[in-house]
Each structure stands twice: as structure tokens, then as C-alpha cells.
Write an enzyme that holds these catalytic residues in place. Structure first.
Site, PDB file in Angstrom:
ATOM      1  N   HIS A  31       0.677  -1.373  -0.380  1.00 43.99           N
ATOM      2  CA  HIS A  31       0.070   0.227  -0.028  1.00 43.99           C
ATOM      3  C   HIS A  31       0.339   1.376  -0.116  1.00 43.99           C
ATOM      4  CE1 HIS A  31      -3.418   2.670   1.252  1.00 43.99           C
ATOM      5  NE2 HIS A  31      -2.764   3.563   1.865  1.00 43.99           N
TER       6      HIS A  31
ATOM      7  N   ASN B  97      -1.940   9.625 -11.564  1.00 42.72           N
ATOM      8  CA  ASN B  97      -1.994  10.927 -11.013  1.00 42.72           C
ATOM      9  C   ASN B  97      -1.466  10.795  -9.068  1.00 42.72           C
ATOM     10  OD1 ASN B  97      -3.460  12.067 -13.647  1.00 42.72           O
ATOM     11  ND2 ASN B  97      -6.044  11.376 -11.883  1.00 42.72           N
TER      12      ASN B  97
ATOM     13  N   HIS C 110      -0.683   3.595  -7.806  1.00 41.20           N
ATOM     14  CA  HIS C 110      -1.876   2.637  -9.182  1.00 41.20           C
ATOM     15  C   HIS C 110      -1.271   4.139 -10.085  1.00 41.20           C
ATOM     16  CE1 HIS C 110      -4.858   5.670  -7.620  1.00 41.20           C
ATOM     17  NE2 HIS C 110      -5.130   4.863  -8.394  1.00 41.20           N
TER      18      HIS C 110
ATOM     19  N   GLN D 169      -3.339   4.201 -14.699  1.00 40.51           N
ATOM     20  CA  GLN D 169      -4.869   4.545 -14.904  1.00 40.51           C
ATOM     21  C   GLN D 169      -4.712   4.185 -16.951  1.00 40.51           C
ATOM     22  OE1 GLN D 169      -8.284   6.281 -13.794  1.00 40.51           O
ATOM     23  NE2 GLN D 169      -6.915   7.311 -12.387  1.00 40.51           N
TER      24      GLN D 169
HETATM   25 ZN   LIG Z   1      -4.175  -0.079  -0.365  1.00 40.55          ZN
END
Ligand SMILES: [Zn+2]
Ligand SMILES: [Zn+2]
Ligand SMILES: [Zn+2]
Length: 309
Positions: free
Chosen positions: A79, A119, A132, A134
Site C-alpha cells: 500500500h 495521477n 497505481h 490508469q
Molecule cells: Zn492499498
């Protein structure tokens, strides 16, 4: 469902994706939808206990088949961290995932342009902190890549090739280079710390790169983002845009022309605390007013990259 309307005054499409108003907004740390699903825990977007890189359809898409695509690419099941802190092998694997998505989405009849982007930071409206990016498969050619094709026509050849040659000979805005890739603040940057990362050889897309070039691209991207983070000693917000050849019309993604793979970073910060806002001149007239010369920000970023290494 989303709806497209043509804005006549701007000569461009506007896409309405109204369901997006309900999308998950900065959930608590233990409710991250991009984490792996813990045994016995609530199911996340990724129903496995561990993963390396995950790609899935955006649950709140701006585009859906058979009229384009919207995917999420999760860089890691960790994370915390960022593109910069991925192990080099993972960053390299991400380039292969991008390449795979470019080829697969680009082969679709309803996708004219495959756009990979990230972003990063609340400053650019990020709603999930998990590392992450896109991918949008636009059912039309969007204005920015269309402008880049127009630049090719204006310069009578590949614009990124010509601009890269100028950056290499000027030298003062160069930030980092390896055998495959060159990173620099462009001559006419719009953002204070804008950076372009360009393939040294003419490569229309990720599909045209060798395995070694993909590895070198990952290395350069990580170096740039580490430098960004070192600049103000804080996670540095940005929009990252991967520009490649369009895939629509007669172009097949493996043989796509009219494009030169490069990655553009648009950071909204102009100092450690101050944001650059797009205001009257930028929005109403389309002219960026900068408060720092690209040569000055390049010198700062070179130093930051050395610190971040
Ligand atoms: Zn996460
Ligand atoms: Zn080129
Ligand atoms: Zn570009």
C-alpha cells in the site's frame, strides 16, 4: 454509462461520466480497495491474497466497451510507496504490462488512442493513495496527441526526435540519461518542474522497444520520480502522461507510426508549498505564464536527482 458531446467552440469532445461522483474517496487505510484481499477480510478489487501487478476494469469508468476502455493498473500489493520505490525488476515488469495493454487495447476497433497515465497526490485529485496508474482507451483521438501529430507535420518529421536532438545539443536542461532514454526539462515547459522522458531512438510505442529499452525506460522513470521526491523532501505530486502512436484507423498497434514514445510529467507545485493554478491566462487564453525558467528548474532537479539516487 457515459456520454460524449462535441464542444464546438473548443473543437473537442467532452465526456460526461456522472456515476463517477460516487467513487471511493480517500478511504481509511484498512479499507483500501487496491490492497490484496486478506484471508477472512473484506473483498477488495483484487480477490487474491498477494499479487505483483494487477490490471482490472475501472469500476467508475469514463469509457466502457464497445466504446473505449478504462482500466486501473496497481503497481504493487504494498500500500505504501510509489513508482520510485518499486524494486527495479517490478518497475521493469510494469513496462511490460503497459506494453501488453497498449497492444491489446490498441487492437480493438473501438479504441483510437491508448493513454497510460498516473495521477499522484491529492493536489491532482487522487482519490486512492495506493500506488497505481490508469489506462484509457479513447474511442477518438484526443486533442493532445493530435497536437503532437500536428507538430510532426509542422516540423516535417518526427517532432520528439527533433526536440530531443536540440535538448542534447543545448545540454543545459538535461537531467538524466542512459543508453536508451533521455530525461530533460523541455525548452518551453508549461509547468515549473515539467519533465519529459524520451526514447533516444525513434520508437513509435512500447511495442517497438527492445527488452533492454523497456528496462532503461523503467530506470529513467524511477530516477526522475526519486529526484522529484528529493526536491522538496516530500512525496511530489504530478500527472504522468505516456504518449505513443495512435492505434485507430488503419494503424495496427504493432506497426503504429506517427508518434514517438515519451513520458511527460506535469507537477503542480512551483515551490514546496505553492501550487501553480491554471487561471485566467491559462484557461481563458490558453497561454501558460511561468515564474521560473526551465534552465533554473533543470539545475534544481539535477541536484535533487543526485540527492535522491
Ligand atoms: Zn492499498
Ligand atoms: Zn522520433
Ligand atoms: Zn507528449
Amino acid at each position: 454509462m457515459s456520454e460524449e458531446r462535441f464542444n464546438e467552440l473548443r473543437g473537442e469532445q467532452v465526456v460526461y461520466a456522472i456515476h463517477r461522483q460516487d467513487r471511493t474517496f480517500l478511504p481509511a487505510r484498512d479499507h483500501c480497495p487496491l490492497d490484496a484481499t486478506r484471508p477472512g477480510g473484506p473483498e477488495t478489487e483484487i480477490p487474491v491474497p498477494a499479487f505483483e501487478i494487477a490490471v482490472f476494469d475501472n469500476r467508475f469508468p469514463a469509457f466502457t466497451a464497445p466504446h473505449g476502455a478504462a482500466e486501473v493498473v496497481v503497481y504493487t500489493d504494498d500500500h505504501d510507496g510509489s513508482l520510485a520505490t518499486l524494486a527495479p525488476a517490478r518497475a521493469e515488469a510494469l513496462m511490460w504490462v503497459w506494453r501488453h495493454r497498449y497492444l491489446e487495447l490498441g487492437a480493438r476497433k473501438d479504441v483510437e488512442y491508448v493513454f497510460i497515465f498516473e495521477n499522484r497526490g491529492v493536489e491532482v485529485g487522487v482519490t486512492l493513495h495506493h500506488p497505481h496508474g490508469q489506462i484509457y482507451g479513447y474511442p477518438f483521438l484526443p486533442p493532445v496527441p493530435a497536437l503532437e501529430l500536428a507538430a510532426d507535420a509542422r516540423l516535417g518529421g518526427c517532432a520528439p526526435c527533433a526536440l530531443l536532438a536540440e535538448e542534447l545539443s543545448a545540454g543545459g536542461r538535461l537531467l538524466h540519461q542512459n543508453d536508451g532514454v533521455v530525461a530533460y526539462v523541455p525548452f518551453a515547459a508549461r509547468w515549473g518542474y515539467e519533465v519529459h522522458v524520451t526514447m533516444r531512438e525513434h520508437r513509435a510505442s512500447l511495442a517497438a522497444c527492445s527488452a533492454e529499452e523497456l528496462r532503461l525506460l523503467a530506470e529513467a522513470l524511477q530516477t526522475v520520480v526519486r529526484g522529484f521526491d528529493a526536491l522538496f523532501e516530500r512525496p511530489f505530486p504530478y500527472v504522468m502522461a505516456v504518449h505513443q502512436a495512435p492505434t485507430g484507423g488503419d494503424r495496427s498497434p504493432s506497426a503504429a507510426g506517427g508518434g514517438h514514445l515519451h513520458v511527460e510529467f506535469y507537477p503542480p507545485l512551483r515551490t514546496a508549498e505553492k501550487l501553480k493554478y491554471l487561471a485566467g491566462s491559462e484557461q481563458g487564453a490558453g497561454t501558460f505564464i511561468g515564474d521560473m525558467l526551465p534552465e533554473e528548474s533543470a539545475a534544481e532537479l539535477r541536484e535533487a536527482i543526485a540527492r535522491g539516487a
